[in-house]
Motif scaffolding. Sequence first.
Motif, short mmCIF file in Angstrom:
data_model
loop_
_atom_site.label_atom_id
_atom_site.label_comp_id
_atom_site.label_asym_id
_atom_site.label_seq_id
_atom_site.Cartn_x
_atom_site.Cartn_y
_atom_site.Cartn_z
N ALA A 22 52.39 102.59 54.21
CA ALA A 22 53.44 103.26 53.59
C ALA A 22 53.12 104.60 52.94
N ASP A 23 53.76 105.63 53.17
CA ASP A 23 53.30 106.92 52.50
C ASP A 23 53.49 107.06 51.13
N ALA A 24 54.41 106.14 50.48
CA ALA A 24 54.59 105.99 48.91
C ALA A 24 54.73 104.66 48.52
N TRP A 25 54.68 104.57 47.32
CA TRP A 25 54.79 103.04 46.78
C TRP A 25 56.21 102.33 46.94
N ILE A 37 49.77 95.19 48.62
CA ILE A 37 49.13 96.17 47.76
C ILE A 37 47.82 95.95 47.69
N GLU A 38 47.04 97.19 47.44
CA GLU A 38 45.39 97.00 47.06
C GLU A 38 45.33 98.19 46.15
N PHE A 39 44.42 98.02 45.20
CA PHE A 39 44.16 98.95 44.19
C PHE A 39 42.87 98.58 43.40
N GLU A 40 42.39 99.67 42.57
CA GLU A 40 41.37 99.28 41.58
C GLU A 40 42.06 99.24 40.23
N ASP A 41 41.48 98.28 39.61
CA ASP A 41 42.18 98.11 38.19
C ASP A 41 41.43 99.32 37.33
N ARG A 87 51.11 105.99 42.45
CA ARG A 87 50.54 106.81 43.47
C ARG A 87 49.33 106.33 44.03
N GLU A 88 48.39 105.66 43.14
CA GLU A 88 47.15 105.22 43.54
C GLU A 88 46.98 104.22 44.37
#
Length: 137
Positions: A22-25, A37-41, A87-88
């Motif tokens: 996806a281009d945005a959340w 979703i995947e992200f760094e805390d 956004r991240e």
Amino acid sequence: IAPAELPALHCTVSLLRSFERADAWDAWTVGTHGLTIEFEDPDSGRARSATYLPAVAQEQGWDHGIAFDSLMRKAGYGGAITAALRREVAVTRYQASTAKGTFAALFGGGQEDGGGLQPQRDGLVGSNGGRGKWAFA
């Protein structure tokens, strides 16, 4: 689940498909798309991830923001959820084809004809006890 409980068991089987970044959340449709979703805390530096099937947000009555924040909490993130953090996050949306029924109808339940969920070249096909065929689309 004990074997004697299987006749009363109702199941939903979801075949996940159409994965795309996806281009945005919030670039997804409630009731149509599931999310991973995947992200760094930002507090611990730990990698985090979580997913919701397409039906979850709709069944819970959630909008994009509530569903997304809940998914971040499911991933184990306990900090502040800011616009910058959203956004991240890498978001993958997907769709699902589902089949619902009793355990016996979906998986054959020991039927001699070998009915139930069977792998096929173009997806999964099953039988509902000789009363017709169904397939994931």
